[in-house]
Motif scaffolding. Structure first.
Motif, PDB file in Angstrom:
ATOM      1  N   CYS A   1      57.363  55.435  97.894  1.00  0.00           N
ATOM      2  CA  CYS A   1      57.797  56.051  99.145  1.00  0.00           C
ATOM      3  C   CYS A   1      59.274  55.751  99.378  1.00  0.00           C
ATOM      4  CB  CYS A   1      56.964  55.499 100.308  1.00  0.00           C
ATOM      5  SG  CYS A   1      57.231  56.392 101.843  1.00  0.00           S
ATOM      6  N   GLY A   2      60.033  56.781  99.680  1.00  0.00           N
ATOM      7  CA  GLY A   2      61.450  56.605  99.955  1.00  0.00           C
ATOM      8  C   GLY A   2      61.685  55.890 101.271  1.00  0.00           C
ATOM      9  N   THR A   3      62.917  55.438 101.457  1.00  0.00           N
ATOM     10  CA  THR A   3      63.251  54.730 102.687  1.00  0.00           C
ATOM     11  C   THR A   3      63.819  55.659 103.750  1.00  0.00           C
ATOM     12  OG1 THR A   3      65.450  54.218 101.800  1.00  0.00           O
ATOM     13  CG2 THR A   3      63.716  52.562 101.479  1.00  0.00           C
TER      14      THR A   3
ATOM     15  N   ASN B   1      55.390  55.657 105.114  1.00  0.00           N
ATOM     16  CA  ASN B   1      56.038  54.507 105.763  1.00  0.00           C
ATOM     17  C   ASN B   1      55.507  54.250 107.167  1.00  0.00           C
ATOM     18  OD1 ASN B   1      57.757  53.754 103.671  1.00  0.00           O
ATOM     19  ND2 ASN B   1      59.368  55.140 104.327  1.00  0.00           N
TER      20      ASN B   1
END
Length: 193
Positions: A104-106, A90
């Protein structure tokens, strides 16, 4: 100093994420860090503990749940919001350079909850069973290390994230395992129950 540590962490990240990139790792690493991949192991352990240890097995499962819960809460709800470190995937400066293998996670990156949770579980099990079954030491550490390494390889964590997460998790697992051993020593559970 902090800038140098971040640069070192980023360099180590790229040496794993890109430097070790190969078709086999590209295939296996997303599985290793996927919680559903390990479901058969978790089910086996639950059945094994209950069938072989009876009431003690249920207590072991409760403590495994507590170990996981403490680790996950501390990393996800306390430490990550305090540090707010972006995941490598990120980070607007480097995200286009990453060999990203999963979505990709937040959430934030520091520390790795995967590393913390799995080292917590591994060290808890090692603490409980190392005298009875020596291979648990190597198997537990390799299991937690493989999941932690996969977090870096797939592009969602820096090495510093998994290192700190692993150390924190190991301390939590040692603490909960030691508490349960003390309960056993004080006859809170009886052998054969």
């Amino acid at each position: 100093m902090l800038e140098q540590l971040n640069q070192l962490d980023q360099d180590l990240f790229f040496s794993i994420n890109k430097g070790l990139s190969n078709p086999f790792f590209d295939w296996i690493m997303p599985y290793l860090r996927n919680r559903y991949f390990w479901t058969p192991l978790y089910l086996f352990m639950a059945i094994f503990f209950v069938r072989n240890y009876g009431k003690q097995g249920w207590l072991i499962l409760v403590f495994l749940g507590l170990t996981f819960g403490i680790s996950d809460y501390l990393t996800s709800s306390v430490i990550k919001p305090a540090f707010e470190r972006l995941r490598p995937c990120n980070d607007p400066i480097i995200k286009t350079e990453i060999n990203r293998l999963i979505v990709c996670g937040t959430g934030f990156s520091f520390p790795s909850s995967h590393a913390a949770n799995h080292f917590a579980l591994a060290v808890f099990l090692i603490t409980m069973f190392h005298e009875k079954w020596k291979p648990i030491i190597l198997l537990g550490i390799l299991w937690a290390l493989s999941i932690s390494f996969a977090q870096i390889y797939v592009g969602v964590h820096y090495p510093g994230d998994v290192t700190f997460g692993g150390i924190l998790g190991a301390m939590i697992g040692l603490m909960t395992g030691t508490i349960l051993l003390h309960l056993k020593a004080f006859n809170v559970w009886k052998a054969g129950n």
